[in-house]
Scaffold this active site. Structure first.
Site, PDB file in Angstrom:
ATOM      1  CB  SER A  65      22.967 -21.537 -90.895  1.00 32.36           C
ATOM      2  OG  SER A  65      23.208 -20.195 -91.202  1.00 32.36           O
ATOM      3  CG  HIS A  66      23.913 -20.091 -95.469  1.00 32.16           C
ATOM      4  ND1 HIS A  66      23.881 -19.043 -94.593  1.00 32.16           N
ATOM      5  CD2 HIS A  66      22.640 -20.291 -95.864  1.00 32.16           C
ATOM      6  CE1 HIS A  66      22.640 -18.607 -94.477  1.00 32.16           C
ATOM      7  NE2 HIS A  66      21.872 -19.344 -95.227  1.00 32.16           N
ATOM      8  CG  HIS A 118      20.618 -19.915-103.533  1.00 31.02           C
ATOM      9  ND1 HIS A 118      20.289 -19.346-102.330  1.00 31.02           N
ATOM     10  CD2 HIS A 118      20.817 -18.886-104.369  1.00 31.02           C
ATOM     11  CE1 HIS A 118      20.302 -18.040-102.445  1.00 31.02           C
ATOM     12  NE2 HIS A 118      20.600 -17.731-103.687  1.00 31.02           N
ATOM     13  CG  PHE A 119      18.816 -24.150 -98.640  1.00 28.90           C
ATOM     14  CD1 PHE A 119      17.762 -24.937 -98.184  1.00 28.90           C
ATOM     15  CD2 PHE A 119      19.994 -24.778 -98.990  1.00 28.90           C
ATOM     16  CE1 PHE A 119      17.889 -26.317 -98.093  1.00 28.90           C
ATOM     17  CE2 PHE A 119      20.126 -26.144 -98.895  1.00 28.90           C
ATOM     18  CZ  PHE A 119      19.065 -26.921 -98.448  1.00 28.90           C
ATOM     19  CB  ALA A 136      25.116 -16.386 -97.276  1.00 32.08           C
ATOM     20  CG  LEU A 137      21.247 -13.129-100.483  1.00 30.89           C
ATOM     21  CD1 LEU A 137      20.239 -11.983-100.471  1.00 30.89           C
ATOM     22  CD2 LEU A 137      21.062 -13.957-101.735  1.00 30.89           C
ATOM     23  CB  ALA A 171      16.998 -13.103 -92.541  1.00 27.92           C
ATOM     24  CD  GLU A 216      22.423 -19.054 -87.089  1.00 25.51           C
ATOM     25  OE1 GLU A 216      22.537 -19.486 -85.930  1.00 25.51           O
ATOM     26  OE2 GLU A 216      23.357 -19.090 -87.923  1.00 25.51           O
TER      27      GLU A 216
HETATM   28  P1  NDP Z   1      22.848 -11.891 -88.937  1.00 20.97           P
HETATM   29  O1  NDP Z   1      21.773 -11.248 -88.145  1.00 20.97           O
HETATM   30  O2  NDP Z   1      23.733 -12.856 -88.268  1.00 20.97           O
HETATM   31  O3  NDP Z   1      23.771 -10.765 -89.564  1.00 20.97           O
HETATM   32  C1  NDP Z   1      23.231  -9.831 -90.458  1.00 20.97           C
HETATM   33  C2  NDP Z   1      24.284  -8.841 -90.904  1.00 20.97           C
HETATM   34  O4  NDP Z   1      24.569  -7.959 -89.830  1.00 20.97           O
HETATM   35  C3  NDP Z   1      25.601  -9.470 -91.302  1.00 20.97           C
HETATM   36  O5  NDP Z   1      26.088  -8.829 -92.437  1.00 20.97           O
HETATM   37  C4  NDP Z   1      26.481  -9.240 -90.076  1.00 20.97           C
HETATM   38  O6  NDP Z   1      27.866  -9.180 -90.371  1.00 20.97           O
HETATM   39  C5  NDP Z   1      25.978  -7.903 -89.607  1.00 20.97           C
HETATM   40  N1  NDP Z   1      26.196  -7.691 -88.176  1.00 20.97           N
HETATM   41  C6  NDP Z   1      25.938  -8.572 -87.178  1.00 20.97           C
HETATM   42  N2  NDP Z   1      26.257  -8.017 -85.994  1.00 20.97           N
HETATM   43  C7  NDP Z   1      26.720  -6.772 -86.258  1.00 20.97           C
HETATM   44  C8  NDP Z   1      27.195  -5.709 -85.451  1.00 20.97           C
HETATM   45  N3  NDP Z   1      27.274  -5.821 -84.126  1.00 20.97           N
HETATM   46  N4  NDP Z   1      27.595  -4.588 -86.055  1.00 20.97           N
HETATM   47  C9  NDP Z   1      27.537  -4.447 -87.399  1.00 20.97           C
HETATM   48  N5  NDP Z   1      27.093  -5.415 -88.224  1.00 20.97           N
HETATM   49  C10 NDP Z   1      26.680  -6.565 -87.655  1.00 20.97           C
HETATM   50  O7  NDP Z   1      22.247 -12.584 -90.267  1.00 20.97           O
HETATM   51  P2  NDP Z   1      20.803 -13.176 -90.523  1.00 20.97           P
HETATM   52  O8  NDP Z   1      20.518 -14.182 -89.474  1.00 20.97           O
HETATM   53  O9  NDP Z   1      19.835 -12.103 -90.746  1.00 20.97           O
HETATM   54  O10 NDP Z   1      21.060 -13.921 -91.927  1.00 20.97           O
HETATM   55  C11 NDP Z   1      22.046 -14.932 -92.004  1.00 20.97           C
HETATM   56  C12 NDP Z   1      22.278 -15.362 -93.410  1.00 20.97           C
HETATM   57  O11 NDP Z   1      21.203 -16.190 -93.869  1.00 20.97           O
HETATM   58  C13 NDP Z   1      22.457 -14.295 -94.467  1.00 20.97           C
HETATM   59  O12 NDP Z   1      23.676 -14.571 -95.104  1.00 20.97           O
HETATM   60  C14 NDP Z   1      21.286 -14.492 -95.424  1.00 20.97           C
HETATM   61  O13 NDP Z   1      21.593 -14.218 -96.799  1.00 20.97           O
HETATM   62  C15 NDP Z   1      21.017 -15.957 -95.253  1.00 20.97           C
HETATM   63  N6  NDP Z   1      19.659 -16.326 -95.628  1.00 20.97           N
HETATM   64  C16 NDP Z   1      19.474 -17.053 -96.779  1.00 20.97           C
HETATM   65  C17 NDP Z   1      18.202 -17.408 -97.179  1.00 20.97           C
HETATM   66  C18 NDP Z   1      17.970 -18.179 -98.423  1.00 20.97           C
HETATM   67  O14 NDP Z   1      16.878 -18.688 -98.589  1.00 20.97           O
HETATM   68  N7  NDP Z   1      18.924 -18.277 -99.339  1.00 20.97           N
HETATM   69  C19 NDP Z   1      17.027 -17.038 -96.381  1.00 20.97           C
HETATM   70  C20 NDP Z   1      17.356 -16.244 -95.218  1.00 20.97           C
HETATM   71  C21 NDP Z   1      18.624 -15.917 -94.848  1.00 20.97           C
HETATM   72  P3  NDP Z   1      28.836 -10.445 -90.072  1.00 20.97           P
HETATM   73  O15 NDP Z   1      28.561 -11.425 -91.159  1.00 20.97           O
HETATM   74  O16 NDP Z   1      30.216  -9.877 -90.104  1.00 20.97           O
HETATM   75  O17 NDP Z   1      28.451 -10.964 -88.711  1.00 20.97           O
END
Ligand code: NDP
Length: 343
Positions: free
Chosen positions: A51-52, A124-125, A127-128, A184, A192
């Protein structure tokens, strides 16, 4: 309709990068702006964060075309306090200011023990994790916070107010890539839901409500309604904190203000980002982070000793092992759209 394997196009990471650079430069980005945004997109594809990745290129280019984003912006670095630096993105993309800002932040954190970075007027949209990981690779503990547009209802409400407001945390490791979580404060990232809509897949029950406030599995109804914070009011409070840190505190906008200011060209909104970096060796008497990092490893070992666990970022690092060789895949329709934009 769900995407079939035959509808996918395989690309090398170099091809991803070249396509992004070409498309961005063709629509007015300077070479530095294009290179850094392409780095961000390529690292997302490399780590399986679809998604990024290229999915976002048409939006970035849409904002160059509409004139919303200044393609040749020159970010301005300044020092606000002995341990606080700022980069004014000058109405440009966030990737270049983040590269400049995290270098300055790392230097300040090593000098002062703890330091902060404010990025303002940026788009930006993404990841961090890239900026948090970059700092942790240098032995620093890092936090990053960013607002978005109004997509998420506050706990108990039904109208979008907060952004999806992610925060990331990174911890350095000896001889291993850092542990990073980047999440998030909403139950899911908006991208997503958009990908579920594109692929014709239902979303889980607890991601969003429709515009009447009813739970929905329909991604289109969810996008028209409101996303939900993760964990109810607890995620809502994190979203609130992110609004305050990356909005009011650094003199930038809240998500609802970013929405009001946005021209809806499919690209990202203008907003701020806030980061903190800490040198762990300056947090114990006598200095030297080795024992702290070794101590942390005992915690990670305990976690992993339980079946079914993994560490945050393990999924990304696993993807990173194979994509440089095997390349990545994107839907044919996205490939065609990006190829047309990059000529
Ligand atoms: P996820 O819920 O997919 O994952 C969140 C974090 O949890 C990740 O670091 C992931 O690691 C970790 N994780 C997932 N499953 C497990 C597990 N079973 N055990 C341990 N750790 C786990 O992400 P989100 O959907 O919340 O966010 C996705 C992305 O979207 C982020 O990168 C966020 O920065 C980005 N985003 C950007 C925005 C913007 O405006 N710029 C706005 C909102 C979100 P792993 O990566 O290894 O799966």
């Amino acid at each position: 309709m769900a995407i079939q394997e035959a509808d996918l196009v395989r690309m090398s990471l170099d091809e991803v990068h070249a396509m992004a650079v070409k498309g961005l430069m063709q629509h007015g980005a300077s070479s530095e702006q294009a290179r850094t945004v392409a780095d961000t997109i390529t690292s997302a594809e490399r780590d399986g964060c679809k998604s990024h990745g290229l999915f976002r290129l048409p939006g970035y280019i849409g904002s160059l075309k509409s004139g919303k984003i200044t393609g040749d912006a020159v970010p301005v670095l300044s020092e606000l306090a002995p341990a606080v630096v700022k980069v004014d993105a000058a109405n440009g993309f966030a990737s270049l200011p983040l590269e400049i800002g995290t270098n300055a932040l790392a230097e300040k954190a090593r000098e002062q023990g703890i330091a902060a970075l404010a990025i303002t007027n940026s788009y930006h949209f993404a990841a961090l994790w890239p900026e948090a990981e970059r700092l942790a690779e240098q032995g620093l503990v890092a936090f990053a916070f960013v607002t978005a547009k109004s997509y998420v209802a506050p706990a108990g409400g039904i109208k979008p107010l907060y952004g999806t407001n992610p925060m990331a945390f990174a911890w350095p490791r000896e001889g291993k890539p850092p542990i990073v979580f980047d999440q998030a404060s909403s139950a899911s990232a908006r991208g997503e839901i958009m990908i579920h809509e594109r692929d014709g897949k239902p979303i889980p029950n607890d991601w969003a409500i429709d515009s009447e406030g009813n739970p929905t599995n329909d991604p289109t109804a969810a996008l028209a309604g409101a996303q939900l914070p993760f964990g109810g009011y607890k995620g809502g409070s994190i979203a609130l904190m992110v609004e305050l840190l990356a909005g009011a505190m650094i003199g930038d906008v809240f998500s609802f203000e970013a929405t009001a200011n946005d021209v809806r060209d499919g690209g990202p909104p203008k907003r701020g980002e806030f980061m903190i970096a800490i040198d762990p060796s300056r947090c114990v008497a006598g200095g030297g982070a080795i024992s702290q990092l070794a101590h942390a490893e005992t915690l990670f070992a305990e976690i992993l000793s339980q079946e079914g666990t993994r560490l945050p970022s393990d999924r990304r690092y696993l993807a990173r092992e194979s994509t440089p060789e095997e390349g990545i895949t994107i839907p044919q329709s996205l490939y065609d759209e990006c190829a047309a934009l990059s000529g």
